[in-house]
Every structure is written in C-alpha cells, then in structure tokens.
Write a protein that holds these residues in place. Structure first.
Motif, PDB file in Angstrom:
ATOM      1  N   GLU A  26       0.762  -1.041  -0.026  1.00 35.83           N
ATOM      2  CA  GLU A  26       0.206  -0.209  -0.023  1.00 35.83           C
ATOM      3  C   GLU A  26       0.946   1.296  -0.013  1.00 35.83           C
ATOM      4  N   ALA A  27       2.139   1.027  -0.109  1.00 31.96           N
ATOM      5  CA  ALA A  27       3.147   2.097  -0.220  1.00 31.96           C
ATOM      6  C   ALA A  27       3.394   2.959   1.279  1.00 31.96           C
ATOM      7  N   ILE A  28       3.040   2.047   2.239  1.00 29.35           N
ATOM      8  CA  ILE A  28       3.277   2.675   3.489  1.00 29.35           C
ATOM      9  C   ILE A  28       4.559   2.433   3.790  1.00 29.35           C
ATOM     10  N   VAL A  29       5.616   3.458   4.237  1.00 24.51           N
ATOM     11  CA  VAL A  29       6.825   3.327   4.405  1.00 24.51           C
ATOM     12  C   VAL A  29       7.341   2.678   6.056  1.00 24.51           C
ATOM     13  N   ASN A  30       7.919   1.798   5.950  1.00 25.33           N
ATOM     14  CA  ASN A  30       8.726   1.447   7.173  1.00 25.33           C
ATOM     15  C   ASN A  30      10.152   1.866   7.342  1.00 25.33           C
ATOM     16  N   MET A  31      10.870   2.203   8.443  1.00 26.07           N
ATOM     17  CA  MET A  31      12.243   2.470   8.486  1.00 26.07           C
ATOM     18  C   MET A  31      12.753   1.799   9.437  1.00 26.07           C
ATOM     19  N   ASN A  32      14.174   1.443   9.214  1.00 22.26           N
ATOM     20  CA  ASN A  32      15.015   1.031  10.357  1.00 22.26           C
ATOM     21  C   ASN A  32      16.318   1.699  10.357  1.00 22.26           C
ATOM     22  N   ILE A  33      17.261   0.971  11.257  1.00 23.76           N
ATOM     23  CA  ILE A  33      18.559   1.599  11.246  1.00 23.76           C
ATOM     24  C   ILE A  33      19.491   0.507  10.867  1.00 23.76           C
ATOM     25  N   CYS A  34      20.407   0.984  10.108  1.00 25.11           N
ATOM     26  CA  CYS A  34      21.497   0.220   9.789  1.00 25.11           C
ATOM     27  C   CYS A  34      22.958   0.563   9.499  1.00 25.11           C
ATOM     28  N   THR A  35      23.805  -0.156   9.765  1.00 21.03           N
ATOM     29  CA  THR A  35      25.292   0.244   9.880  1.00 21.03           C
ATOM     30  C   THR A  35      26.102  -0.789   8.807  1.00 21.03           C
ATOM     31  N   TYR A  36      25.306  -2.030   8.608  1.00 18.90           N
ATOM     32  CA  TYR A  36      25.980  -2.942   7.760  1.00 18.90           C
ATOM     33  C   TYR A  36      25.736  -2.716   6.321  1.00 18.90           C
ATOM     34  N   VAL A  37      26.198  -1.494   5.920  1.00 15.97           N
ATOM     35  CA  VAL A  37      26.129  -0.967   4.558  1.00 15.97           C
ATOM     36  C   VAL A  37      27.345  -0.615   4.031  1.00 15.97           C
ATOM     37  N   THR A  38      27.614  -1.111   2.616  1.00 16.82           N
ATOM     38  CA  THR A  38      28.945  -0.823   1.875  1.00 16.82           C
ATOM     39  C   THR A  38      28.452  -0.705   0.495  1.00 16.82           C
ATOM     40  N   GLY A  39      29.118  -0.007  -0.107  1.00 15.24           N
ATOM     41  CA  GLY A  39      29.398   0.040  -1.750  1.00 15.24           C
ATOM     42  C   GLY A  39      30.239  -1.171  -2.065  1.00 15.24           C
ATOM     43  N   VAL A  40      29.497  -1.773  -3.207  1.00 14.34           N
ATOM     44  CA  VAL A  40      30.302  -3.042  -3.650  1.00 14.34           C
ATOM     45  C   VAL A  40      30.564  -3.140  -4.908  1.00 14.34           C
ATOM     46  N   SER A  41      30.271  -1.929  -5.874  1.00  9.52           N
ATOM     47  CA  SER A  41      30.341  -1.840  -7.197  1.00  9.52           C
ATOM     48  C   SER A  41      30.577  -0.352  -7.566  1.00  9.52           C
ATOM     49  N   MET A  42      31.447  -0.026  -8.360  1.00  5.84           N
ATOM     50  CA  MET A  42      31.492   1.346  -9.051  1.00  5.84           C
ATOM     51  C   MET A  42      30.811   1.639 -10.169  1.00  5.84           C
ATOM     52  N   GLN A  43      30.833   0.589 -10.973  1.00  3.27           N
ATOM     53  CA  GLN A  43      30.245   0.637 -12.364  1.00  3.27           C
ATOM     54  C   GLN A  43      29.644  -0.856 -12.868  1.00  3.27           C
ATOM     55  N   PRO A  44      28.129  -1.119 -12.464  1.00  2.00           N
ATOM     56  CA  PRO A  44      27.311  -0.215 -12.101  1.00  2.00           C
ATOM     57  C   PRO A  44      27.381   0.108 -10.552  1.00  2.00           C
ATOM     58  N   ALA A  48      25.639  -2.981  -1.041  1.00  3.95           N
ATOM     59  CA  ALA A  48      25.126  -4.297   0.066  1.00  3.95           C
ATOM     60  C   ALA A  48      24.626  -3.836   1.156  1.00  3.95           C
ATOM     61  N   ILE A  49      23.624  -4.330   1.756  1.00  2.00           N
ATOM     62  CA  ILE A  49      23.023  -3.911   3.280  1.00  2.00           C
ATOM     63  C   ILE A  49      22.621  -5.218   3.854  1.00  2.00           C
ATOM     64  N   ALA A  50      22.918  -5.311   4.897  1.00  3.66           N
ATOM     65  CA  ALA A  50      22.368  -6.782   5.708  1.00  3.66           C
ATOM     66  C   ALA A  50      21.265  -6.139   6.383  1.00  3.66           C
ATOM     67  N   VAL A  51      20.137  -7.086   6.210  1.00  3.69           N
ATOM     68  CA  VAL A  51      18.798  -6.724   6.777  1.00  3.69           C
ATOM     69  C   VAL A  51      18.458  -7.998   7.889  1.00  3.69           C
ATOM     70  N   TYR A  52      18.302  -7.537   9.060  1.00  4.88           N
ATOM     71  CA  TYR A  52      17.859  -8.631   9.912  1.00  4.88           C
ATOM     72  C   TYR A  52      16.494  -9.446   9.452  1.00  4.88           C
ATOM     73  N   LYS A  53      16.833 -10.517   9.511  1.00  6.73           N
ATOM     74  CA  LYS A  53      15.473 -11.416   9.320  1.00  6.73           C
ATOM     75  C   LYS A  53      14.138 -11.205  10.270  1.00  6.73           C
ATOM     76  N   ASN A  54      12.998 -11.798   9.813  1.00  4.56           N
ATOM     77  CA  ASN A  54      11.802 -11.804  10.447  1.00  4.56           C
ATOM     78  C   ASN A  54      11.586 -10.096  10.831  1.00  4.56           C
ATOM     79  N   THR A  55      12.011  -9.426   9.996  1.00  2.00           N
ATOM     80  CA  THR A  55      11.614  -7.812  10.103  1.00  2.00           C
ATOM     81  C   THR A  55      10.725  -7.089   9.161  1.00  2.00           C
ATOM     82  N   LYS A  56      10.148  -6.003   9.484  1.00  2.00           N
ATOM     83  CA  LYS A  56       8.886  -5.731   8.577  1.00  2.00           C
ATOM     84  C   LYS A  56       9.976  -5.140   7.284  1.00  2.00           C
ATOM     85  N   THR A  57      11.222  -4.565   7.479  1.00  2.00           N
ATOM     86  CA  THR A  57      11.925  -4.345   6.436  1.00  2.00           C
ATOM     87  C   THR A  57      12.239  -5.413   5.408  1.00  2.00           C
ATOM     88  N   LEU A  58      12.567  -6.540   5.847  1.00  2.00           N
ATOM     89  CA  LEU A  58      12.600  -7.799   4.861  1.00  2.00           C
ATOM     90  C   LEU A  58      11.394  -8.054   4.468  1.00  2.00           C
TER      91      LEU A  58
END
Length: 163
Positions: A26-44, A48-58
């Motif tokens: 329904e396009a309702i937003v959910n937000m989390n906090i994440c620090t497990y984030v990294t760029g993995v390619s410049m082109q394209p 990469a983001i690690a998302v906890y299992k069993n979450t609304k985000t996932l």
C-alpha cells in the motif's frame, strides 16, 4: 586502578548510521537503522545492506524491490530507539514519525527530514548469511544535501544512545 573496557573489534571503526526506508504493497513506509552497509561496485553503482531476518524491512523488500537508503544526521540520534530498537511488525513507525512532524517529501516519497542524503535503490539479489539477509541493490538515483554532522556509531556510543 582504572579498568579499560575494550569494544569488540567490529565496533571500533567509525561507521555511518543509515536508515533504510522500505514500502509495503500500500506504499506505507517502514524505516530501520542500519550500519551494515557498503558500496560493492562502482560500475554499475551497487550497495550491499545486511537486513535482519523476521523484520518488516525484509517483508517489505520481498514485496517491493524499491527502497531508499537515508544518510542520517546527528539530529536523528533520538530516533534510534524507534527505528532500531522497535519492530515495524509491532509499531507503525510511519504514524509515529508523522505525528512528530519528522517526515519530509522528497520528489514523490516521504523520508526523514534533515537527512544528509538519500540513495534510491532497487533490490537485485539477496542471500541468507546468518541472522541477516544480505541484500544487493542497484543505485537508481541519489541526492545529497549536507556533509555536516553525519550520524555515526561512535556518536551514538559517546552520547549513550547505544552501548
């Protein structure tokens, strides 16, 4: 005698604190906090983001492959309790943020106000990696607003938002 408590090795580097905004059918937003984030390619350009299992985000990512990675500012530190320590399965984070006037419209989407930047992402791959699912995203677009006072894990620890 003063006892020095050393942090775990993975908590020593300074890491940017992000919030990943995902949307249900329904396009309702959910937000989390994440620090497990990294760029993995410049082109394209990919992240990469690690998302906890069993979450609304996932759950949201499984139904809608578009997301927005928000670069948080130190003014967002008080939101760590809501976005990082409460489950979107139990709490409507959008309503709480809306009632506190914490949202701002960017183009056609509501995100947190006062963010330093956002990156629009499209999920292209995911892989179970333990208690998280590693999600790889293509970058669709980004907008930067400020490089000042980027929120970091060190700031959160120093100001006792996290231990």
């Amino acid at each position: 005698m003063c006892l020095v408590v050393m942090r775990k090795a993975w908590n020593i580097p300074v890491q940017t604190v992000f919030s990943l905004a995902t949307f249900n059918s329904e396009a309702i937003v959910n937000m989390n906090i994440c620090t497990y984030v990294t760029g993995v390619s410049m082109q394209p350009k990919r992240f990469a983001i690690a998302v906890y299992k069993n979450t609304k985000t996932l759950e949201n990512l499984r139904g809608n492959d578009l997301a927005y990675l928000q670069v948080l500012n130190e003014v967002h530190a008080p939101l760590v309790k809501l976005l990082g320590k409460q489950s979107g399965m139990k709490v409507n984070k959008y309503e709480r943020l809306r009632k506190k006037s914490m949202l701002q419209r960017y183009d056609d989407v509501e995100l947190l106000g006062s963010i330093n930047a956002f990156i629009q992402l499209k999920l292209i791959h995911s892989n179970d990696v333990g208690d998280h699912v590693l999600c790889v995203f293509d970058v669709l677009k980004s907008r930067s607003f400020s490089e000042e006072a980027v929120l970091t894990n060190q700031y959160l620890m120093a100001n006792q938002y996290i231990l």
